[in-house]
Design an enzyme around this catalytic site. Structure first.
Site: not given
Lengths: 476, 93
Positions: A71, A146, A170
């Site tokens: 990420k 997210s 997330s």
């Protein structure tokens, strides 16, 4: 189709059936063929070099050169890291996050960085200032967020696993929406050094994978104390590879508040089927109430923005990132930040600054931290009677792109089932438990702090019994 | 619930330049969000302590020994503007 899990890839490399170079090359090719928009940056050259090095080594590292995606909120030395924000466009960190460093030492090969909501603020990845990420199950829907890129890339089989970060859901929510396994460990299990901070009392790094065993394997290599993060914990019991096939004697509490209001019928049906499966495996199912959890969203959307408002003060256009032209220093700060941050980030900074401001602090921030105590107490009481808790991960399956962007609060409710565990710092895992109208449903199991091995064990037994083996159309 | 003056005040504290249009949107959205979370105001929390840390831990102290950190060159590498071996910024207003 690349059907091998990470565990199977490692075995295949060790058996001489394939090599790190071959798997990494395949992952690079897949990351470049990216109709889902999962990747922001790619690191082909370095990945190829590292794979070659691992293949040539006299002794292979434990992860044997299996590719991984990271990420974009985790710093990677010399590789562009933006956290999905224009304010960090072109930023090349001068150091690598501890968890990524540990994975690289263990023999994972980073092929690229995945898309995300700007500074991890969002539940759909639509707040990325760079691109949309599309859910591989239905390109008209969001992957969740997210960590949407990290979830989508695993669902799309570009890589077998990836790293994400979870502040209020997330990792778990996008894992649920994309039909993969996502895990948030106990607060402090994984070093946050090099993780671009959102809400420091909540942020935790964790794995995405297609199987529970791969999740456990990935987590086993990143847990543990780090001198560079004083909140990281000494992880004295190793993360074990789960083997359980039964749940005999395991007491599982079904969270009542998370099976009633606002849960889509298809999600409820899949969850109830999973409960029946758990019972069939020998689990003792009881009903559990977490009465204060209904205040979870309220507490979270004061605490997390408050912490964000201070954490994001570091983006000042002085030391890194974008800067706006200005006559004096105040204008420099205000214009750099006003132009560099997107709408949701500004909204949260404003909300957090408001909650902490003189005259509002006691009514908002302090009250939220007290509500957090009530939520923690609910969990303590629940775990006096049960070993693990069960609920849906997300109240809905993947929603349409654009559906919630104009209503911030509607977006916030996406995390209603995941926020309470975050506020209490507890480990939780989402596994796919079925489809509703062709879209995956996630099942969330959570446990007391440090119960990772029990969680993986139960999740593994359920995963085997549920035998979710659907794949999105168009994934090859 | 929140007026424009409060929005301007909080924006200044946050060091965010917002256009007039952004200020109005922000006023509406923040008011809406606060309305949704207003229910925590009615809870009786007088005897409830605030949560400071979710996992019981003891203070951790680092060892006070010199070690390699970033060089000045590395620390300045990503800076938008550098002068005389430091970060360069506009003058104070």
């Amino acid at each position: 189709m690349e059907s091998r899990t990470a565990e199977e890839s490692i075995a295949a490399i060790l058996a001489g059936e394939t090599s790190s170079a071959e798997l990494v090359e395949d992952a690079i090719r897949r990351s470049e063929d990216d109709p889902w928009g999962a990747f922001l940056a790619r690191d082909g050259e370095r990945a190829r070099a590292r794979a070659k090095e691992i293949d040539a080594a006299a002794e292979r590292p434990p992860l044997a050169g299996v590719p991984i995606a990271i990420k974009d909120v985790l710093s990677t030395r010399d590789l562009e890291t933006t956290a999905g924000s224009q304010i960090l466009k072109g930023f090349r960190p001068v150091y690598t996050a501890t968890c990524v460093e540990r994975l690289e030492q263990a023999g994972a090969v980073v092929v690229g960085k995945t898309n995300m909501d700007e500074f991890a603020m969002g539940s759909s990845t639509e707040n990325s200032s760079y691109q949309l990420t599309k859910n591989p199950w239905d390109l008209g829907t969001v992957p969740g967020g997210s960590s949407g890129g990290s979830a989508a890339t695993v669902a799309a089989r570009q890589v077998p696993w990836s790293l994400g970060s979870d502040t209020g859901g997330s990792i778990r929510q996008p894992a649920a929406l994309c039909g993969v396994v996502g895990m948030k460990p106990t607060y402090g299990a994984v070093s946050r050094y090099g993780l671009i901070a959102f809400a420091s009392s909540l942020d935790q790094v964790g794995p995405f994978a297609r199987t529970v065993r791969d999740s456990a394997l990935l987590l086993s290599h990143i847990v543990g104390q780090d001198p560079r993060d004083s909140t990281s914990l000494d992880w004295w019991k190793p993360i074990e590879m789960p083997t359980a096939e039964r749940l005999d004697g395991v007491k599982i509490g079904v969270i009542q508040e998370m099976l009633d209001n606002g849960i889509e019928p298809g999600v409820k049906a899949a969850t109830e089927a999973a409960i029946a499966t758990a019972e069939g495996l020998g689990a003792e199912i009881t009903e559990v109430s977490l009465p204060s959890s209904r205040h979870g969203i309220a507490a979270y959307y004061l605490i997390a923005p408050a912490e964000a408002s201070t954490n994001l003060s570091r983006f000042d256009g002085m030391r890194y990132g974008a800067r706006a032209e200005a006559e004096d220093l105040l204008e420099h700060f205000e214009r750099t930040r006003g132009e560099g941050f997107g709408p949701e980030v500004k909204r949260r900074i404003m909300l957090g600054t408001f909650a902490l401001a003189s005259g509002y602090y006691d009514a908002y921030y302090a009250r939220a931290q007290k509500v957090r105590t009530l939520i923690v107490r609910d969990f303590v009481a629940a775990f006096e009677n049960v070993d693990l808790l069960l609920s849906p991960t997300s109240p809905t399956t993947a929603f349409k792109i654009g559906e919630r962007v104009d209503d911030p609060y509607a977006m916030y409710t996406s995390d209603v089932c995941t926020i309470p565990m975050s506020l209490a710092g507890l480990p939780a895992i989402s596994i796919p438990c079925g489809l509703a109208d062709g879209l995956p449903v996630g099942l969330q199991l959570s446990g007391p702090a440090f119960s990772e091995n029990d969680l993986f064990s139960a999740a593994h037994a359920l995963e085997q019994a549920i035998a979710f083996d659907a794949t999105p159309a168009g994934v090859a | 619930m929140i007026d424009r003056d409060t929005v301007r005040h909080v924006a200044r504290l946050s060091r965010l330049r917002l256009s007039d249009e952004e200020q109005e949107t922000m006023r509406e959205e923040l008011s809406g969000i606060l309305e949704h979370i207003e229910h925590i105001q009615s809870l009786d929390l007088d005897d409830v302590p605030i949560t400071t840390h979710v996992v019981e831990v003891e203070n951790v102290l680092g060892e006070d020994v010199p070690h390699e950190e970033l060089s000045v060159e590395e620390a300045l590498r990503e800076a938008p503007e550098v002068a005389g071996g430091g970060f360069s910024v506009p003058r104070m207003g």
